[in-house]
Design a protein around this motif. Structure first.
Motif, PDB file in Angstrom:
ATOM      1  N   THR A  12       0.838  -1.217   0.000  1.00 35.12           N
ATOM      2  CA  THR A  12       0.000   0.000   0.000  1.00 35.12           C
ATOM      3  C   THR A  12       0.866   1.258   0.000  1.00 35.12           C
ATOM      4  O   THR A  12       0.348   2.366  -0.018  1.00 35.12           O
ATOM      5  CB  THR A  12      -0.920   0.044   1.247  1.00 35.12           C
ATOM      6  N   THR A  34      -0.948  -6.168   3.696  1.00 34.28           N
ATOM      7  CA  THR A  34      -1.254  -4.908   4.388  1.00 34.28           C
ATOM      8  C   THR A  34      -1.804  -5.253   5.763  1.00 34.28           C
ATOM      9  O   THR A  34      -2.342  -6.339   5.966  1.00 34.28           O
ATOM     10  CB  THR A  34      -2.287  -4.073   3.598  1.00 34.28           C
ATOM     11  N   LYS A  39      -7.238  -0.461   2.973  1.00 31.00           N
ATOM     12  CA  LYS A  39      -6.321   0.487   2.337  1.00 31.00           C
ATOM     13  C   LYS A  39      -5.877   0.040   0.943  1.00 31.00           C
ATOM     14  O   LYS A  39      -5.187   0.778   0.242  1.00 31.00           O
ATOM     15  CB  LYS A  39      -5.061   0.652   3.206  1.00 31.00           C
TER      16      LYS A  39
HETATM   17  N1  LIG Z   1      12.339   8.031   0.695  1.00 34.78           N
HETATM   18  C1  LIG Z   1      13.543   7.699   0.247  1.00 34.78           C
HETATM   19  O1  LIG Z   1      14.234   8.467  -0.424  1.00 34.78           O
HETATM   20  C2  LIG Z   1      14.081   6.331   0.565  1.00 34.78           C
HETATM   21  C3  LIG Z   1      15.233   5.869  -0.086  1.00 34.78           C
HETATM   22  C4  LIG Z   1      15.723   4.573   0.200  1.00 34.78           C
HETATM   23  C5  LIG Z   1      15.049   3.787   1.137  1.00 34.78           C
HETATM   24  N2  LIG Z   1      13.936   4.284   1.763  1.00 34.78           N
HETATM   25  C6  LIG Z   1      13.242   3.431   2.749  1.00 34.78           C
HETATM   26  O2  LIG Z   1      11.997   3.029   2.211  1.00 34.78           O
HETATM   27  C7  LIG Z   1      11.183   2.573   3.290  1.00 34.78           C
HETATM   28  C8  LIG Z   1       9.780   3.095   3.098  1.00 34.78           C
HETATM   29  O3  LIG Z   1       9.310   2.661   1.853  1.00 34.78           O
HETATM   30  P1  LIG Z   1       8.084   3.387   1.168  1.00 34.78           P
HETATM   31  O4  LIG Z   1       8.359   4.851   1.114  1.00 34.78           O
HETATM   32  O5  LIG Z   1       7.775   2.633  -0.052  1.00 34.78           O
HETATM   33  O6  LIG Z   1       6.950   3.138   2.277  1.00 34.78           O
HETATM   34  P2  LIG Z   1       5.654   4.001   2.523  1.00 34.78           P
HETATM   35  O7  LIG Z   1       5.109   4.532   1.247  1.00 34.78           O
HETATM   36  O8  LIG Z   1       5.920   4.920   3.667  1.00 34.78           O
HETATM   37  O9  LIG Z   1       4.660   2.856   3.055  1.00 34.78           O
HETATM   38  C9  LIG Z   1       4.978   2.063   4.182  1.00 34.78           C
HETATM   39  C10 LIG Z   1       4.472   0.656   3.916  1.00 34.78           C
HETATM   40  O10 LIG Z   1       4.908  -0.185   4.976  1.00 34.78           O
HETATM   41  C11 LIG Z   1       3.824  -0.990   5.399  1.00 34.78           C
HETATM   42  N3  LIG Z   1       4.003  -1.318   6.815  1.00 34.78           N
HETATM   43  C12 LIG Z   1       4.362  -0.495   7.818  1.00 34.78           C
HETATM   44  N4  LIG Z   1       4.441  -1.180   8.973  1.00 34.78           N
HETATM   45  C13 LIG Z   1       4.118  -2.461   8.676  1.00 34.78           C
HETATM   46  C14 LIG Z   1       4.001  -3.649   9.448  1.00 34.78           C
HETATM   47  N5  LIG Z   1       4.230  -3.656  10.762  1.00 34.78           N
HETATM   48  N6  LIG Z   1       3.655  -4.784   8.820  1.00 34.78           N
HETATM   49  C15 LIG Z   1       3.380  -4.789   7.481  1.00 34.78           C
HETATM   50  N7  LIG Z   1       3.485  -3.704   6.697  1.00 34.78           N
HETATM   51  C16 LIG Z   1       3.841  -2.555   7.298  1.00 34.78           C
HETATM   52  C17 LIG Z   1       2.575  -0.148   5.167  1.00 34.78           C
HETATM   53  O11 LIG Z   1       1.497  -1.026   4.959  1.00 34.78           O
HETATM   54  P3  LIG Z   1       0.068  -0.941   5.696  1.00 34.78           P
HETATM   55  O12 LIG Z   1      -0.008   0.378   6.403  1.00 34.78           O
HETATM   56  O13 LIG Z   1      -0.902  -1.047   4.557  1.00 34.78           O
HETATM   57  O14 LIG Z   1       0.038  -2.095   6.603  1.00 34.78           O
HETATM   58  C18 LIG Z   1       2.944   0.586   3.864  1.00 34.78           C
HETATM   59  O15 LIG Z   1       2.605  -0.183   2.738  1.00 34.78           O
HETATM   60  C19 LIG Z   1      11.826   3.090   4.564  1.00 34.78           C
HETATM   61  O16 LIG Z   1      12.473   2.023   5.190  1.00 34.78           O
HETATM   62  C20 LIG Z   1      12.841   4.098   4.049  1.00 34.78           C
HETATM   63  O17 LIG Z   1      13.940   4.248   4.916  1.00 34.78           O
HETATM   64  C21 LIG Z   1      13.416   5.509   1.485  1.00 34.78           C
END
Ligand SMILES: NC(=O)c1ccc[n+]([C@@H]2O[C@H](COP(=O)([O-])OP(=O)(O)OC[C@H]3O[C@@H](n4cnc5c(N)ncnc54)[C@H](OP(=O)(O)O)[C@@H]3O)[C@@H](O)[C@H]2O)c1
Length: 294
Positions: A12, A34, A39
């Motif tokens: 999501t 999820t 969601k």
């Molecule tokens: N932004 C950058 O430039 C960048 C660069 C490199 C790496 N990153 C890393 O990328 C990661 C974030 O990725 P993103 O931006 O794609 O995420 P995001 O859009 O913030 O979404 C977070 C996802 O994690 C899921 N989630 C959170 N807690 C969970 C749990 N306990 N169990 C199962 N699912 C869970 C949520 O799913 P539900 O809420 O639907 O359960 C949601 O789908 C971070 O670790 C960040 O450090 C970011």
């Protein structure tokens, strides 16, 4: 031939969403994980099977992994919001997910980490990712490691726009620092390519960068995108420096640029990818007319 089934966590969100869309586009079956199925209605519309599960507690994982040929593991320290990163939670998500894959005998795991997560970056932001990377090796999983650079999408998202609208791009580094960037859509394509290559991608670390620009140049490009002048201002905040680490001065910036270009070329060649340039990304991203989400 039966469609191959892949379990995608973070579906999501940005990365997992991109992975799910790339796999579906290539004709594979996707189980979108999820914590709250409500969601994920758009993923269901695209043809994914939505399954509820939690990477912190492990709830739902054994069932979700049953018969899956691959597991895209996305962990995040921001599960309680961007203002309250919880690195212990990220380690726990990694431990639970990777151990569940080991127990289930999942044939292929892709762990998404980050470019700077080598463990020696000095950035507290990446320690939990380095711990999860180490566990991946310790468990000897049939796995591929993805290390995405900074998302291009950050700068066009709601929080990035707020600052750009005030005419400022800010980051805790000098203006000539070269930032490596990747479009989130390309993370989806890279993960799908690695799953399709199966055993040929085991043990590989894929550093995902599609472009690099100096912070100063990024301010200029984002300014033309948004239609106003944007200046770069180094952020002076010890807390940010601790989170992102210190960016070392580069003695030969042109050699650094050429080196990054060479690695993008070899990335494209090895994995059959076409990495998006920042200018192309901006040209294909509409500027939101209001402060609403990009
Ligand atoms: N932004 C950058 O430039 C960048 C660069 C490199 C790496 N990153 C890393 O990328 C990661 C974030 O990725 P993103 O931006 O794609 O995420 P995001 O859009 O913030 O979404 C977070 C996802 O994690 C899921 N989630 C959170 N807690 C969970 C749990 N306990 N169990 C199962 N699912 C869970 C949520 O799913 P539900 O809420 O639907 O359960 C949601 O789908 C971070 O670790 C960040 O450090 C970011």
């Amino acid at each position: 031939m039966a469609r191959r089934v892949f379990l995608v966590s973070g579906a999501t969100g940005k990365q997992g969403g991109a992975v799910a869309r790339s796999l579906l586009k290539r004709g594979h079956a996707v189980r979108a994980l999820t914590r709250d199925a409500a969601k994920a209605s758009n993923l269901r519309t695209l043809g994914a099977d939505v399954v509820e599960g939690d990477l912190r507690t492990g709830k739902g994982l054994p069932e979700a992994l049953k018969g899956a040929e691959g597991f895209f593991v996305l962990t995040t320290p921001y599960d309680k919001g961007y203002d309250a990163p919880d690195f212990e939670s990220e380690k726990r998500q990694g431990r639970t997910a990777l151990r569940a894959a080991k127990t289930a005998g999942t044939p292929h795991v892709i762990l998404s980490s980050a470019t700077a997560a080598t463990g020696d970056s000095g950035a507290s932001l990446f320690e939990s990712k380095a711990a999860n990377e180490r566990l991946l090796v310790e468990l000897a999983l049939p796995a591929t490691l993805l290390r995405p650079a900074t998302f291009m999408d950050n700068f066009t998202s709601a929080w990035g726009l707020e600052s750009l609208r005030a005419g400022v791009l800010s980051f805790p580094a000098p203006p000539e620092t070269r930032m490596e960037l990747v479009a989130v859509g390309d993370i989806g394509e890279a993960a799908a390519a690695a799953f399709e290559q199966g055993p040929r991608s085991f043990g590989a670390t894929i550093d995902l960068t599609g472009d690099s620009q100096t912070l100063q140049e990024m301010a200029r490009m984002l300014g033309s995108w948004i239609g106003r002048s944007v200046r770069f201002e180094p952020e002076v905040d010890p807390e940010s420096t601790e989170r992102f680490g210190v960016f070392p001065a580069v003695s030969d910036p042109e050699a650094e640029r050429r080196e990054i270009e060479r690695s993008i070329e070899s990335l494209e060649k090895r994995w059959g990818l076409h990495m998006t340039r920042f200018s192309t990304f901006l040209a294909s991203t509409p500027v939101p007319r209001t402060g609403a989400d990009a």
